[in-house]
Design a protein around this motif. Sequence first.
Motif, PDB file in Angstrom:
ATOM      1  N   VAL A 191      -3.833  -1.180   1.159  1.00  0.00           N
ATOM      2  CA  VAL A 191      -3.171  -0.945  -0.128  1.00  0.00           C
ATOM      3  C   VAL A 191      -3.586   0.405  -0.705  1.00  0.00           C
ATOM      4  O   VAL A 191      -2.760   1.157  -1.228  1.00  0.00           O
ATOM      5  CB  VAL A 191      -3.481  -2.082  -1.118  1.00  0.00           C
ATOM      6  CG1 VAL A 191      -2.995  -1.724  -2.521  1.00  0.00           C
ATOM      7  CG2 VAL A 191      -2.833  -3.377  -0.666  1.00  0.00           C
ATOM      8  N   LEU A 192      -4.880   0.710  -0.601  1.00  0.00           N
ATOM      9  CA  LEU A 192      -5.371   2.008  -1.070  1.00  0.00           C
ATOM     10  C   LEU A 192      -4.668   3.144  -0.322  1.00  0.00           C
ATOM     11  O   LEU A 192      -4.268   4.155  -0.919  1.00  0.00           O
ATOM     12  CB  LEU A 192      -6.883   2.101  -0.875  1.00  0.00           C
ATOM     13  CG  LEU A 192      -7.555   3.404  -1.313  1.00  0.00           C
ATOM     14  CD1 LEU A 192      -7.380   3.613  -2.812  1.00  0.00           C
ATOM     15  CD2 LEU A 192      -9.047   3.386  -0.953  1.00  0.00           C
ATOM     16  N   GLY A 193      -4.492   2.986   0.985  1.00  0.00           N
ATOM     17  CA  GLY A 193      -3.767   3.981   1.762  1.00  0.00           C
ATOM     18  C   GLY A 193      -2.317   4.099   1.322  1.00  0.00           C
ATOM     19  O   GLY A 193      -1.759   5.203   1.254  1.00  0.00           O
ATOM     20  N   MET A 194      -1.696   2.964   0.978  1.00  0.00           N
ATOM     21  CA  MET A 194      -0.315   2.983   0.492  1.00  0.00           C
ATOM     22  C   MET A 194      -0.210   3.729  -0.833  1.00  0.00           C
ATOM     23  O   MET A 194       0.771   4.456  -1.074  1.00  0.00           O
ATOM     24  CB  MET A 194       0.203   1.548   0.327  1.00  0.00           C
ATOM     25  CG  MET A 194       0.340   0.768   1.618  1.00  0.00           C
ATOM     26  SD  MET A 194       0.758  -0.958   1.302  1.00  0.00           S
ATOM     27  CE  MET A 194       0.423  -1.684   2.913  1.00  0.00           C
ATOM     28  N   LEU A 195      -1.193   3.542  -1.710  1.00  0.00           N
ATOM     29  CA  LEU A 195      -1.200   4.271  -2.976  1.00  0.00           C
ATOM     30  C   LEU A 195      -1.180   5.774  -2.739  1.00  0.00           C
ATOM     31  O   LEU A 195      -0.535   6.526  -3.468  1.00  0.00           O
ATOM     32  CB  LEU A 195      -2.457   3.919  -3.788  1.00  0.00           C
ATOM     33  CG  LEU A 195      -2.597   2.501  -4.333  1.00  0.00           C
ATOM     34  CD1 LEU A 195      -3.910   2.365  -5.096  1.00  0.00           C
ATOM     35  CD2 LEU A 195      -1.433   2.153  -5.241  1.00  0.00           C
ATOM     36  N   MET A 196      -1.900   6.209  -1.713  1.00  0.00           N
ATOM     37  CA  MET A 196      -2.064   7.644  -1.456  1.00  0.00           C
ATOM     38  C   MET A 196      -0.835   8.285  -0.818  1.00  0.00           C
ATOM     39  O   MET A 196      -0.747   9.512  -0.739  1.00  0.00           O
ATOM     40  CB  MET A 196      -3.307   7.869  -0.587  1.00  0.00           C
ATOM     41  CG  MET A 196      -4.598   7.421  -1.267  1.00  0.00           C
ATOM     42  SD  MET A 196      -6.059   7.491  -0.200  1.00  0.00           S
ATOM     43  CE  MET A 196      -6.283   9.263  -0.059  1.00  0.00           C
ATOM     44  N   VAL A 197       0.109   7.468  -0.328  1.00  0.00           N
ATOM     45  CA  VAL A 197       1.351   8.024   0.258  1.00  0.00           C
ATOM     46  C   VAL A 197       2.574   7.446  -0.445  1.00  0.00           C
ATOM     47  O   VAL A 197       3.676   7.458   0.113  1.00  0.00           O
ATOM     48  CB  VAL A 197       1.422   7.746   1.776  1.00  0.00           C
ATOM     49  CG1 VAL A 197       0.331   8.491   2.511  1.00  0.00           C
ATOM     50  CG2 VAL A 197       1.334   6.243   2.080  1.00  0.00           C
ATOM     51  N   HIS A 198       2.384   6.968  -1.669  1.00  0.00           N
ATOM     52  CA  HIS A 198       3.478   6.345  -2.419  1.00  0.00           C
ATOM     53  C   HIS A 198       4.614   7.357  -2.622  1.00  0.00           C
ATOM     54  O   HIS A 198       4.372   8.531  -2.918  1.00  0.00           O
ATOM     55  CB  HIS A 198       2.962   5.854  -3.770  1.00  0.00           C
ATOM     56  CG  HIS A 198       3.866   4.849  -4.422  1.00  0.00           C
ATOM     57  ND1 HIS A 198       5.037   5.210  -5.053  1.00  0.00           N
ATOM     58  CD2 HIS A 198       3.777   3.491  -4.533  1.00  0.00           C
ATOM     59  CE1 HIS A 198       5.628   4.129  -5.530  1.00  0.00           C
ATOM     60  NE2 HIS A 198       4.885   3.075  -5.223  1.00  0.00           N
ATOM     61  N   PRO A 199       5.873   6.916  -2.487  1.00  0.00           N
ATOM     62  CA  PRO A 199       7.004   7.862  -2.632  1.00  0.00           C
ATOM     63  C   PRO A 199       7.153   8.462  -4.029  1.00  0.00           C
ATOM     64  O   PRO A 199       7.848   9.471  -4.195  1.00  0.00           O
ATOM     65  CB  PRO A 199       8.221   7.003  -2.262  1.00  0.00           C
ATOM     66  CG  PRO A 199       7.763   5.584  -2.326  1.00  0.00           C
ATOM     67  CD  PRO A 199       6.310   5.592  -2.028  1.00  0.00           C
ATOM     68  N   ASP A 200       6.508   7.875  -5.058  1.00  0.00           N
ATOM     69  CA  ASP A 200       6.557   8.457  -6.400  1.00  0.00           C
ATOM     70  C   ASP A 200       5.713   9.730  -6.510  1.00  0.00           C
ATOM     71  O   ASP A 200       5.850  10.492  -7.474  1.00  0.00           O
ATOM     72  CB  ASP A 200       6.062   7.452  -7.452  1.00  0.00           C
ATOM     73  CG  ASP A 200       7.131   6.425  -7.804  1.00  0.00           C
ATOM     74  OD1 ASP A 200       8.268   6.585  -7.326  1.00  0.00           O
ATOM     75  OD2 ASP A 200       6.824   5.468  -8.534  1.00  0.00           O
ATOM     76  N   LEU A 201       4.832   9.943  -5.532  1.00  0.00           N
ATOM     77  CA  LEU A 201       3.972  11.127  -5.542  1.00  0.00           C
ATOM     78  C   LEU A 201       4.663  12.287  -4.833  1.00  0.00           C
ATOM     79  O   LEU A 201       5.539  12.088  -3.991  1.00  0.00           O
ATOM     80  CB  LEU A 201       2.644  10.816  -4.829  1.00  0.00           C
ATOM     81  CG  LEU A 201       1.840   9.618  -5.337  1.00  0.00           C
ATOM     82  CD1 LEU A 201       0.643   9.358  -4.417  1.00  0.00           C
ATOM     83  CD2 LEU A 201       1.364   9.843  -6.759  1.00  0.00           C
TER      84      LEU A 201
END
Length: 492
Positions: A191-201
């Motif tokens: 999940v932490l990894g997903m946060l770091m590549v989230h499409p909103d970024l």
Amino acid sequence: MDYKKIAEELLMDIGGKDNVQAATHCATRLRLVLKDESKVDQAGLDERDEVKGTFSTAGQYQIILGSGIVNEVYKEFIKMAGIDAMSKEEVKTAGTQKLNPIQQGVKLLSDIFVPIIPAIVACGLMMGLNNVFTAPDLFVTGKSLIEAYPAIEGFAAMINTFSNAAYVFLPVLIGFSATQKFGGNPYLGAVLGMLMVHPDLVNAYAYPSVLAAGEVPFWNIFGFEIAKVGYQGTVLPILFASYILAKIETFLHKRVHTSLDNLVTPLFAIISTGFLTFTLVGPLTRTLGDVMTNSLVWLYDTTGAIGGAIIGFFYAPLVVTGMHHSFIAVETQLLADIAKTGGTFIFPIAAMSNVAQGAAALAMFFIIKEQKAKSLASASAISAYLGITEPAMFGINLKYRYPFYATMIGSGVSSAFISFFKVKAIAMGAAGLPGVISIKQEDLWIYVLGMLIATLTTVSMTYVLSKRDWTKDEAKKRNEEQVPSTLNKETL
């Protein structure tokens, strides 16, 4: 086979049951943690027909017995040694305790990256396959395959999309593996990894252009502006963030009541780690990772053949110590940012070293006389050319020493050659003959010629060094024969 007798002989050769701290086995090897490896009777083990080879790595002494034999021998071995059956992880832990801090750090990187290598290699090979489809003049003069056969263009485009997946979402893979290694919940790491590549970024690859245009978006939190920038293709940020996540999670598990633990701990662990990642850990480690990668690239680009020769010459000793795993993070970073770096130069150099290992084992097949060693040399040579060097390295080259020295020379010379021409790989794969699919199309024939140079140089040096060893042995034998019978070695 008399498995009980084999186990008894092996136990005697490794210094007795008092010298065994832990033991397990894999598909082919008996994996032991010994209290003192200097007590091992290496000559005795080498003479055993059942023993296909031995080597020591990461605090473990491993004896290659072969599939179908090792598990039966192991059953008798632990009975005689008076120890309980152990899992691979328990033996790894016991072996790690014998390592110094540097070795422990390298092993940590290895344990994190080795489980995700199949995913990286699979996507890397698909990149190579896409290269085969799109490279002009590879099969058809003046055209690529998709230009010559438009019907496969859609399939090539699909393969290209598949090939990017592991690198675009690399923090997810590393987050899972690293958090698990650090003692946390691997799914929280994912999940932490997903946060770091989230499409909103803002995508990490587009960040330089967005920054230059002054259009970087921010979160405004209590007066602090936090850049909404992703970490696609990065390595160090998720490694450090995963460590923090695991430690926060462990801290909360010990202090939150069990009735609330499943709700409170994941929530606060993710929120606190995510905040630290985007405010402090991410920006700092992104910069550190860029410095590390750029330093190696600078060394390679500036010194060229000299830098390649140095890396190639010392690559095999790094493999022996396990420190070559530290290159995985850098190599992954190079491939993730391939539009900027053009690929990885480490993979072709590793391939030269592997081919040199195979060439040395091949030369030893014709040099050594003992039938068991000849059989191992021929099989391990083929394996090394295909990218798996452990049998050749530990079973033949290190055992006789001078083939290993020849390997270092052959690897250094061939690595200098390919570095002079700036040969790079666009994907990870099997570092050896199969590696041709991973090499940039314009560098392909230089890579093949490099493998030929590695083979010829290593074979030649192996023969030269073997003659020197024979000469020394014969001179020693003649000197001993000339010693008067009234004198002995101690008197001399």
